[in-house]
Design a protein around this motif. Structure first.
Motif, mmCIF file in Angstrom:
data_model
loop_
_atom_site.group_PDB
_atom_site.id
_atom_site.type_symbol
_atom_site.label_atom_id
_atom_site.label_comp_id
_atom_site.label_asym_id
_atom_site.label_seq_id
_atom_site.Cartn_x
_atom_site.Cartn_y
_atom_site.Cartn_z
ATOM 1 N N SER A 64 -104.988 -29.100 78.108
ATOM 2 C CA SER A 64 -106.024 -29.839 77.804
ATOM 3 C C SER A 64 -106.422 -31.165 78.042
ATOM 4 O O SER A 64 -104.951 -32.036 78.268
ATOM 5 N N GLU A 115 -100.082 -30.501 70.733
ATOM 6 C CA GLU A 115 -101.970 -30.944 70.633
ATOM 7 C C GLU A 115 -101.900 -32.428 71.255
ATOM 8 O O GLU A 115 -100.831 -33.496 71.468
ATOM 9 N N GLY A 222 -110.197 -28.775 72.081
ATOM 10 C CA GLY A 222 -108.599 -28.381 72.071
ATOM 11 C C GLY A 222 -108.262 -29.675 72.334
ATOM 12 O O GLY A 222 -107.134 -29.413 72.666
ATOM 13 N N TYR A 223 -109.098 -30.919 71.947
ATOM 14 C CA TYR A 223 -108.036 -32.065 72.073
ATOM 15 C C TYR A 223 -106.723 -31.244 71.033
ATOM 16 O O TYR A 223 -105.749 -31.372 70.385
#
Length: 310
Positions: A64, A115, A222-223
């Motif tokens: 991502s 993330e 999706g970050y």
């Protein structure tokens, strides 16, 4: 002359007898070579016993963020500081290996790709979480991306116990807009962000509501991970490690067998018919067997005839 020849032959005979008495071990010993311990580390080190190899708790999160950084995926960058070797594999993990030949030299995972950290519309860093256990928590690392002439791991520190800070230099982030979040978003999410900005300007939402909406948008992209996603990833990793031994698998099978018998008892109490499957209890065979889909359907009973909810 004959006496000299006899003495020489006697001396030669004694020498041959001496070599025979020493045996082949002495000759082999002369050819023995001391083999140095291999200086090989990592997740797939074949020289380490299986129990000593690094065991990640879970799989990394999907790729991502800015697409131009994806070219770093699948590559690893090392840095040796003091007696430790650090290895960063972007979008994968961070590991640490003690560079000694001590029998208990430390080698472990400092974090697995999780993330992004986002602030002020910018990707501020990559969070690697769920590393090896450290007291009552897991090791984690934050990777800061800075402009550099080449891709290299420039610095590693431990600002607090079991929390590591890494600086990674790369020319991929030298452009002033290279780490902006908005350009990396799909068009649909960009439109949503535009609407959120307009609602804030029209005072239709508060600053707190604005932040919540942006976070939800980043999670959808999706970050960032939702709390539920983080929990499921940890649970999934724990379950994967739980069945690495035959004993654990057998124990789980015994527990499932108990649950099957309990469900059958409940079905019987409520008068719900089911077909008896030919199943052998765990104690009567050497290993666990997986119930067939047909057995699962039989345990559910006939929906049309079921009058009560279990």
């Amino acid at each position: 002359m004959a006496a000299r020849s006899g003495g020489f032959l006697l001396l030669l005979l004694l020498l041959l007898l001496g070599l025979a008495a020493r045996g082949p071990a002495a000759a082999a010993a002369a050819k023995m070579k001391v083999v140095e311990e291999p200086n090989s580390f990592g997740l797939n080190n074949p020289f380490l016993p299986q129990t000593s190899r690094l065991q990640p708790k879970r799989d990394p999160s999907p790729l991502s963020g800015p697409a131009h950084l994806f070219r770093l995926s699948g590559k690893c960058f090392s840095l040796v500081e003091s007696t430790y070797k650090y290895e960063l594999c972007p979008f994968h993990n961070v590991t640490q290996h003690e560079q000694t030949f001590r029998w208990n030299a430390y080698s472990g995972i400092l974090g697995i790709w999780h993330e992004w950290e986002i602030s002020n519309n910018t990707f501020r860093g990559m969070w690697m979480r769920d590393g090896d256990s450290c007291r009552s928590r897991s090791r984690q690392s934050k990777v800061e991306l800075t402009c550099g002439k080449s891709n290299r791991l420039a610095h590693v520190s431990e600002p607090s116990t079991c929390v590591y800070a890494l600086t990674f230099e790369t020319p991929l982030v030298c452009h002033p807009h290279s780490l902006l979040v908005y350009p990396a978003l799909p068009a649909a999410l960009q439109h949503r962000w535009d609407q959120v900005e307009q609602d804030l300007a029209d005072e239709l939402i508060t600053s707190q509501g604005y932040e919540k909406l942006l976070r939800a948008l980043f999670e959808e992209a999706g970050y960032l991970k939702t709390p539920e996603d983080s929990d499921s990833m940890r649970e999934g990793g724990a379950k994967a490690l739980a069945f690495q031994t035959l004993e654990n698998c057998s124990e789980a099978h015994r527990e499932l067998w108990k649950e099957v018998r309990r469900l059958r008892s409940v079905l019987t109490q409520h008068g719900i018919p089911y077909a008896q499957a030919a199943e052998t209890p765990p104690s009567e065979h050497g290993g666990p067997r997986t119930p067939t889909d047909g057995t699962a359907e039989q345990l559910r009973g006939d929906p049309g005839r079921r009058g009560n909810t279990l």
